[in-house]
Design a protein around this motif. Structure first.
Motif, PDB file in Angstrom:
ATOM      1  N   LEU A  24     -38.897  34.781   0.199  1.00  0.00           N
ATOM      2  CA  LEU A  24     -39.295  33.447  -0.269  1.00  0.00           C
ATOM      3  C   LEU A  24     -40.552  32.962   0.461  1.00  0.00           C
ATOM      4  N   VAL A  25     -40.795  33.462   1.663  1.00  0.00           N
ATOM      5  CA  VAL A  25     -42.033  33.116   2.366  1.00  0.00           C
ATOM      6  C   VAL A  25     -43.230  33.557   1.521  1.00  0.00           C
ATOM      7  N   ASN A  26     -43.180  34.799   1.050  1.00  0.00           N
ATOM      8  CA  ASN A  26     -44.284  35.318   0.222  1.00  0.00           C
ATOM      9  C   ASN A  26     -44.398  34.560  -1.081  1.00  0.00           C
ATOM     10  N   VAL A  27     -43.238  34.351  -1.718  1.00  0.00           N
ATOM     11  CA  VAL A  27     -43.255  33.676  -3.016  1.00  0.00           C
ATOM     12  C   VAL A  27     -43.806  32.258  -2.848  1.00  0.00           C
ATOM     13  N   GLY A  28     -43.364  31.577  -1.776  1.00  0.00           N
ATOM     14  CA  GLY A  28     -43.819  30.215  -1.534  1.00  0.00           C
ATOM     15  C   GLY A  28     -45.326  30.163  -1.324  1.00  0.00           C
ATOM     16  N   LEU A  29     -45.848  31.074  -0.498  1.00  0.00           N
ATOM     17  CA  LEU A  29     -47.284  31.103  -0.243  1.00  0.00           C
ATOM     18  C   LEU A  29     -48.057  31.382  -1.527  1.00  0.00           C
ATOM     19  N   SER A  30     -47.527  32.307  -2.301  1.00  0.00           N
ATOM     20  CA  SER A  30     -48.202  32.658  -3.549  1.00  0.00           C
ATOM     21  C   SER A  30     -48.262  31.449  -4.477  1.00  0.00           C
ATOM     22  N   ALA A  31     -47.155  30.691  -4.524  1.00  0.00           N
ATOM     23  CA  ALA A  31     -47.132  29.512  -5.392  1.00  0.00           C
ATOM     24  C   ALA A  31     -48.089  28.454  -4.859  1.00  0.00           C
ATOM     25  N   LEU A  32     -48.055  28.256  -3.546  1.00  0.00           N
ATOM     26  CA  LEU A  32     -48.876  27.223  -2.921  1.00  0.00           C
ATOM     27  C   LEU A  32     -50.361  27.477  -3.172  1.00  0.00           C
ATOM     28  N   LEU A  33     -50.785  28.732  -3.020  1.00  0.00           N
ATOM     29  CA  LEU A  33     -52.206  29.065  -3.155  1.00  0.00           C
ATOM     30  C   LEU A  33     -52.548  29.576  -4.550  1.00  0.00           C
ATOM     31  N   ARG A  34     -51.568  29.531  -5.443  1.00  0.00           N
ATOM     32  CA  ARG A  34     -51.753  30.026  -6.817  1.00  0.00           C
ATOM     33  C   ARG A  34     -52.354  31.436  -6.816  1.00  0.00           C
ATOM     34  N   LEU A  35     -51.753  32.321  -6.056  1.00  0.00           N
ATOM     35  CA  LEU A  35     -52.253  33.692  -5.987  1.00  0.00           C
ATOM     36  C   LEU A  35     -51.828  34.490  -7.216  1.00  0.00           C
ATOM     37  N   GLY A  36     -50.865  33.981  -7.941  1.00  0.00           N
ATOM     38  CA  GLY A  36     -50.413  34.697  -9.134  1.00  0.00           C
ATOM     39  C   GLY A  36     -49.642  35.959  -8.776  1.00  0.00           C
ATOM     40  N   LEU A  37     -49.081  36.022  -7.575  1.00  0.00           N
ATOM     41  CA  LEU A  37     -48.399  37.239  -7.148  1.00  0.00           C
ATOM     42  C   LEU A  37     -46.880  37.120  -7.256  1.00  0.00           C
ATOM     43  N   GLY A  38     -46.374  35.945  -7.644  1.00  0.00           N
ATOM     44  CA  GLY A  38     -44.932  35.700  -7.640  1.00  0.00           C
ATOM     45  C   GLY A  38     -44.147  36.779  -8.349  1.00  0.00           C
TER      46      GLY A  38
END
Lengths: 272, 217
Positions: A24-38
């Motif tokens: 969830l750390v990765n998913v959260g960061l991806s969502a926060l920065l809109r990395l599109g990696l979720g």
């Protein structure tokens, strides 16, 4: 599922589930920065968990076998997967790229792992899967990186230095005289990560295999010895595999008439 | 047609297809000593590809080539290309000085019996209006025109039979262009030699060429 033997604390299903929350750390960061990696992260972590749980069961079964052909067959399957994956990480293709990669991966890992098992570790019998399979796996994982890097550098190097290579050919150079600087660069660059990792080994990184042995209760001094052996195996196998795949690639992308055949090279569209 | 060894170069039955389009079909070409063949065609008609084909930098799709009556396979490709040198329109320079560039080619196995000839080179430089300080310039900082001169000298010193010149003076001023033409004319007369030349300058082709080959679109 209970492990065969274990000196380490067993991780229960509930606690394992707790660990998966870390993703969830990765998913959260991806969502926060809109990395599109979720989505990719979820697929990757699911694959990782499923693959490892499967491998755990397969290995438990396998370690009870003492059937050399079955074990060697599994080793071959592992090497084939490594050979194919090495190619799939590169951005271009040519006819024979998979064959070249398979020949290099299988040849280098068989030779190096075989020598290490027979001459250095000497388990009884020699095909004892508890030694053969994990050692081979580590060798393959690293050789694969070297091979994809070497292939990539060879293909990009020939493309970016095409005019220089053809200038040498036009002046009467053989294909080797024209291409050897690109070939040598590709081999050198592909070996650098292995060399760098040996440089900082133990200082910056505590290698996974050693960590595992220590968790299992092995004496650190004994674990270190295994780690030294495996690192030399990795560097030798990477060197051989890279050497093989780059030279075979050079032959595939030039002709016996000393021509540069970049028309045989096709590029893939970018993939995520 | 046989393979006539009084001809320097004989090409017959050459076909070249690029995608769905035929650049040329059943093309024949002969070079005798002293020939200065002007290759005339609009842009995109394949002048560069034809020169590259003659040097066998690309595989021949169809057809046969003979140099002094012998096939490329009989010569061996590096030897073939050392006797029939293709000069690309955009010269490729190696790192180092002009002298380094000129000397580098003698490392190639095919040129082992040839040697660096400072006197010959000094004569050529003089005819091009340069002195020996040109040799000490950094090749990567040469102007486009100077790079073309270096490219030409690098090939001439290898004593080829045929030069395939792809826009050899495109980056040169008129005075230097005239000097290059004179140098080439003198070089052609000094032995059994020939050249093929392309240029976007039709006047140059009429002035320098003594035969024409037109490629249709």
């Amino acid at each position: 599922m209970t492990p065969i033997t274990s000196g380490a604390l067993t991780i229960s299903d509930g606690r394992l589930a707790l660990a998966t929350l870390l993703i969830l750390v990765n998913v959260g960061l991806s969502a926060l920065l809109r990395l599109g990696l979720g989505r990719t992260l979820l697929i990757a972590s699911t694959r990782m968990v499923v693959q490892l749980l499967l491998v755990g069961s397969v290995l438990e079964w396998l370690f009870r076998q003492d059937n050399a052909p079955a074990i060697l067959l599994l080793a071959l399957v592992m090497a084939v997967i490594a050979g194919i994956s090495a190619v799939q990480r590169t951005r271009r293709r040519f006819a024979g790229i998979y064959r070249n990669s398979l020949v290099s991966v299988i040849g280098s890992s068989a030779l190096v792992t075989g020598l290490a098992i027979v001459a250095i570790i000497q388990p009884e019998p020699w095909f004892t899967p508890q030694y053969l399979i994990p050692l081979l796996g580590m060798v393959l994982g690293n050789t694969l990186n070297g091979i994809s890097l070497g292939l990539d550098r060879l293909m990009e190097g020939l493309l970016s230095r095409r005019e220089q290579v053809e200038a040498w050919l036009a002046l009467g150079g053989s294909r080797w005289e024209a291409c050897n600087s690109v070939v040598r660069d590709a081999i050198r660059i592909a070996m650098i990560p292995t060399i760098n990792s040996m440089m900082v080994m133990g200082l910056v990184s505590l290698p996974g295999m050693m960590t595992g042995q220590i968790l299992e209760g092995a004496a650190p001094a004994a674990a270190v010895r295994y780690q030294i052996v495996i690192l030399f195996m990795i560097s030798a196998a990477t060197a051989l595999g890279v050497f093989g795949v780059v030279l075979l690639g050079y032959r595939s992308l030039t002709s016996q008439d000393h021509q540069l055949r970049l028309d045989r090279l096709s590029s893939l569209r970018e993939r995520p | 047609m046989g393979n006539d060894d009084t001809l320097l170069l004989q090409a017959q039955g050459l076909d070249r297809q690029l995608g769905p389009r035929w650049l040329w079909r059943d093309l024949a070409l002969q070079l005798q000593p002293g020939d200065r063949l002007a290759l005339v065609a609009p842009s995109g008609a394949g002048k560069t590809l034809l020169l590259r084909s003659l040097a066998l930098l690309d595989p021949l799709q169809q057809g046969e080539l003979f140099l002094r009556g012998r096939t490329p396979a009989a010569w061996g490709l590096p030897v073939w290309r050392s006797r029939l040198i293709y000069l690309a329109q955009r010269p490729v320079l190696f790192p180092g000085t002009v002298r380094d560039n000129l000397q580098a080619v003698f490392q190639l196995a095919v040129h082992q019996q040839r040697h660096w000839q400072p006197e010959t080179l000094a004569g050529w430089l003089e005819s091009l209006g340069r002195d020996e300080t040109f040799l000490d310039l950094d090749a990567e900082r040469l102007s486009g025109g100077e790079a073309q001169l270096l490219n030409l000298l690098r090939a001439l010193q290898l004593d080829p039979d045929i030069l395939l010149l792809d826009e050899p003076t495109a980056s040169l001023d008129p005075a230097s262009t005239a000097a290059v033409e004179d140098l080439l004319a003198g070089w052609l007369e000094a032995g059994d030699r020939a050249c093929v030349i392309t240029s976007h300058d039709g006047e140059q082709l009429r002035r320098f060429g003594n035969r024409r080959l037109e490629l249709a679109v």
